[in-house]
Write an enzyme that holds these catalytic residues in place. Sequence first.
Site, PDB file in Angstrom:
ATOM      1  N   GLY A 203       0.857  -1.186   0.000  1.00  0.00           N
ATOM      2  CA  GLY A 203       0.000   0.000   0.000  1.00  0.00           C
ATOM      3  C   GLY A 203       0.889   1.229   0.000  1.00  0.00           C
ATOM      4  O   GLY A 203       2.016   1.191  -0.493  1.00  0.00           O
TER       5      GLY A 203
ATOM      6  N   GLY B  87       4.101   0.552   2.069  1.00  0.00           N
ATOM      7  CA  GLY B  87       4.889  -0.541   1.501  1.00  0.00           C
ATOM      8  C   GLY B  87       5.464  -0.222   0.143  1.00  0.00           C
ATOM      9  O   GLY B  87       6.666  -0.419  -0.103  1.00  0.00           O
TER      10      GLY B  87
ATOM     11  N   ARG C   7     -16.790  13.140  14.688  1.00  0.00           N
ATOM     12  CA  ARG C   7     -17.112  11.771  14.281  1.00  0.00           C
ATOM     13  C   ARG C   7     -17.577  10.864  15.411  1.00  0.00           C
ATOM     14  O   ARG C   7     -18.598  10.203  15.300  1.00  0.00           O
ATOM     15  CB  ARG C   7     -15.860  11.111  13.682  1.00  0.00           C
ATOM     16  CG  ARG C   7     -15.494  11.624  12.330  1.00  0.00           C
ATOM     17  CD  ARG C   7     -14.229  10.951  11.864  1.00  0.00           C
ATOM     18  NE  ARG C   7     -13.963  11.371  10.480  1.00  0.00           N
ATOM     19  CZ  ARG C   7     -12.958  10.902   9.752  1.00  0.00           C
ATOM     20  NH1 ARG C   7     -12.121  10.022  10.253  1.00  0.00           N
ATOM     21  NH2 ARG C   7     -12.779  11.309   8.529  1.00  0.00           N
TER      22      ARG C   7
ATOM     23  N   HIS D 246     -13.527   2.021  10.356  1.00  0.00           N
ATOM     24  CA  HIS D 246     -12.771   2.209   9.115  1.00  0.00           C
ATOM     25  C   HIS D 246     -11.278   2.428   9.291  1.00  0.00           C
ATOM     26  O   HIS D 246     -10.555   2.504   8.316  1.00  0.00           O
ATOM     27  CB  HIS D 246     -13.387   3.323   8.274  1.00  0.00           C
ATOM     28  CG  HIS D 246     -12.903   4.677   8.661  1.00  0.00           C
ATOM     29  ND1 HIS D 246     -12.406   5.550   7.741  1.00  0.00           N
ATOM     30  CD2 HIS D 246     -12.827   5.276   9.865  1.00  0.00           C
ATOM     31  CE1 HIS D 246     -12.048   6.667   8.368  1.00  0.00           C
ATOM     32  NE2 HIS D 246     -12.298   6.514   9.641  1.00  0.00           N
TER      33      HIS D 246
ATOM     34  N   GLU E 217      -0.468   1.949   8.627  1.00  0.00           N
ATOM     35  CA  GLU E 217      -1.540   1.649   9.586  1.00  0.00           C
ATOM     36  C   GLU E 217      -1.188   0.463  10.483  1.00  0.00           C
ATOM     37  O   GLU E 217      -1.738   0.318  11.576  1.00  0.00           O
ATOM     38  CB  GLU E 217      -2.857   1.361   8.834  1.00  0.00           C
ATOM     39  CG  GLU E 217      -4.083   1.351   9.736  1.00  0.00           C
ATOM     40  CD  GLU E 217      -5.384   1.055   8.972  1.00  0.00           C
ATOM     41  OE1 GLU E 217      -5.387   1.118   7.737  1.00  0.00           O
ATOM     42  OE2 GLU E 217      -6.388   0.758   9.636  1.00  0.00           O
TER      43      GLU E 217
END
Lengths: 227, 264, 648
Positions: free
Chosen positions: C42, C45, C331, C406, C430
């Site tokens: 991602g 990476g 949120r 999420h 992440e």
Amino acid sequence: MENALTLTQTGIGKKAAVALTGAVMFGFVLVHMLGNLQIFLGRETLNHYSEMLHAVPELLWVARAVLLVSVVTHITLTVDLALRNAKARPTAYRVSADVGRQDPLMRYARKTMILSGPIVLSFIVFHLAHLTLGEVPGLAHGQDVYENVVRGFQNPVVAGFYVFANILLGLHLYHGGHSLLQSLGLRNPRLDPRARTAAAAFAAAVTVGNVVMPLAVLVRAVGADVQ
Amino acid sequence: MNENIDLKLHVWRQNGPSDGGRFEDYTGYAKNISTHASFLEFLDVVNDRLILDGKEAIAFDHDCREGICGSCGVVINGQPHGPQRATTTCQLHMRKFQTGAEIWVEPFRARAFPVVKDLAVDRSGFDRIVQAGGFITARAGSAPDANEIPVPKTVADKSMDAAACIGCGACVAACPNASASLFTSAKVAHLGLLPQGQAERMKRAISMVGQHEKEGFGACSNHYECEAACPKQVSVEFIARMNRDHLKAQLTYVESAGKDGGAG
Amino acid sequence: MELRSNAPTGPIEKRWDQHRFDMKLVNPANKRKFEVIMVGTGLAGAAGAASLADLGYNVKAFCYQDSPRRAHSIAAQGGINGAKNYQGDGDSIHRLFYDTVKGGDFRARESNVYRLAQVSVDIIDQCVALGVPFAREYGGLLANRSFGGAQVSRTFYARGQTGQQLLLGAYSALERTIAGGKVKMNTRCEMVDVIVSEGRAVGIVTRDLVTGKIESHLADAVVLATGGYGNVFYLSTNAKGCNATAAWRAHKRGALFANPCFTQIHPTCIPQGGDYQSKLTLMSESLRNDGRVWVPRKHDDVTKDPRTLSEKDRYYYLEEKYPAFGNLMPRDIASRQAKFVCDEGLGVGPEINGVRRGVYLDFADAIKRDGKQTIAEKYGNLFEMYERITGEDPYQVPMRIYPAIHYTMGGLWVDYNLMSTIDGLFVGGEANFSDHGANRLGASALMQGLADGYFVLPYTVGNYLATKGKSKVTESDAIVKQTVDETKARFQRLIDVGQKGHQTVDSFHRKLGTYIWDHCGMERKADGLKKALAEIPKLREEFHADVKITGSGEGLNRELEKAQRVADFFELGELMCRDALERDESAGCHFRTEHQTNGECVRDDERYAHVAAWEWKGKDVAAREGNQVRHVEPLSFEYVKLTQRSYK
């Protein structure tokens, strides 16, 4: 550059050559039609035009050579691409469906390119024999072009074949005219609608021009003097 | 509101690239399907039933299921990603089908996309096309300030239109020639439009097209089915642009002789 | 165990520069002798693999997708923060740093966050150089927008596809280095264990998803950039393939897992439509700028056509409870309030397991005020997406929304160099816990992934290699064979059970997800967490006794892939609950109902101003139950003063 292929190897290069040779034939078809329309001006004018074309044989042969090379290149590369394209999908879909929503005429034109090509070609061969060589038993003989044309078109089968082939030619030109801009990379969104209209108008003009001649002869509007 | 439908389902099963493959009739597993399920969720349900029946699940590629990763893609009744325009298979929902409808599900078919299993195909050819030149060479740390080169908004927007490609392969699946021209041109145009992409523009237009041919994709014959099937509506005007760049590069580009030498 | 952050001291703005200067360098000629493994392609990476390769290291990269371009970073919509201050509105590195620490509710490490803010500037430059088509002003300069309630406009974006464009940028760099021969890419290949020899990570074990082959790959350092673990919940906005196996396997081999209970909820997702639902789709939060959130006031009205309900029968709960901020509440609060009204039985939409989980987001007033045209210009594409998925036209009928998981702030513990507690095992993006504390700000996930990949890992991995030298482990070492054998045995157990079992992998995953969502989701309380901790192990045992898996271990087998991921989710899910139970405070996204004032978090800085990092103490890596031990890394705040937020 390990991946480099030369211009003659890539599909884009080949398509460009198909487009360029197509453009040459485009020009020819237009001039050819305009010249032939002189049939409406009578026997003298047409035959005079024919003689004028034959006046400088060198020029005529150069023109014929260019056309011949164009035709051969156009056909060879198209067949080559069609073979390669067939290989690119070895297994056909069980269900085949169109995705795009083009106008029906363009869709038809595009799908029949590979069909309209050979039919137009067989027409050209016949046409050359009929009117260029002037040697088709029962239809044409000798160099009186006006005579040959009218005699030929008085035969409903011949006239019908001409009409049919020219409609296919029109479709071929309609898609081809638009397509060649894409192949040469000349298409852009700003001019696209106009290019499309131009291709349609051009194809329509050539078709109408070419079709109107045999029809005129068939209904005896032209050539009533030839029996 | 929640309505269920029964479908006549036929799915292509193939054990690997060398297996011949065949359609299986899964009508018995495709009953009572919620119209609110996505097409992939429908396949999930069929798979659940197959598994509980001791049969192997249908293999298909999918990941994000929100229309952006480009993993999913099957041909449904002859149309890549199914009947809804500008929609990936994962975002297609079953309300687009009537009860009793016959559905034929096939993999994307192209010589350059060998079947991995069932509906999953190998699209690594796309990666190799990108490897051939779908990049701008810029090492981390070497970049000038981002605002140093202004990019006109119209150019940036056009570039973004091309860059929206998700690499799903629907263009190849839809093309009568199995050509990847739309995919390749989208990358050529995305980078070729931007000022940053000019340095490698000619080289890119030659090498990416070259790789495209070597992968065994067909040539473009301007049918434009690709554009119609593209879930991101990438325009065929980019193919014209690629043709232009490729022809120009073929006529003018000369690779430098590599005399960079040492610094002393 | 003492957790040393190895963060430099001194003035915060000089720390990263000084640290880079203090690092050892690898001689350019020697770089090519080192092998680095990159797992996941991602943002972190792909950027990391390309940058390491450009420096001269040999990189072996792995991803489970069929192409590195499909990693789930691609799905991020909103944007990426960069402290460029191009808008001249008072932004600065220090302000981004300050906002991030505060936004993370003071549970992140100051030094890391400052570095993140610093390199955010370079990220934008790098992405533009790679050809990312960011939005522009008419003058050709970069456009910015304000995002997620930030006071300044520092977010760069490419339509609603920023993640896609940034990933394609990193992907193109990765493909360039693959073509150059410096990166060896392995697609459809999943890491299923890490090989640790004498405390040092020396390789990984992978399973080729096409052939089923399980084999080892050795290297001098291993980097995990494998994303978050949101799929523990089954229904999340993550891609279906996202999983925690790489991180969890590393954890069981000795890497500490930090703050697993810090998981973020997004308030505006499309609600579940039925029990077949496979994932949830996120809708941009910007919708809340014009939409009004409500539910029917009376239970009898929840199934009625919302358009027939009069104003007095509608409960605009956010506007009533928080008049100052109304529908724009942050949120977490907006999410919890939605859950609250649905738990009360006022939710709308399909009933699933006896509850209707959805609230209305109504644009009728906005359309009346601004006209349909204006609303269509702002949200047209979102409305279309909504209609595609639900079949309902939001111009006519109010949208239905519900929160969904999420992003996960927790992850493998890393020091300032992004190295885990296993030597030579680095973690980026992440997958690590490092920069977002207890809550992540909008447009910061992309920033962190690229920061780690382009600008942090290339330095810190180099420093490690320069210090430690090459690994001496070869394929013939016992540890390599042993790790591979253990992995094979693990898969074989699943296949054996799978042949006799009766319940599908997904059915277990759904049940697990429901437990975690109910007890360790938007709000947590001690007795619920205890209940989950009692139930999850039972379900896990049932899974290992009765899961049904068709097909064999050889060849592509999606059920087997899922099964081994779910097996790890069971263990991780349990740890999340334990962590949530132990953290007896509310912080950011971790909302313990016991610690609140009117729905807002009440932190306990005395007891919990620290990172909780869990150590696996199970008898071995095959064990499903581990007596994990909680370690702490205390956090100190020298530059941002600890405060409580208030929205009243």
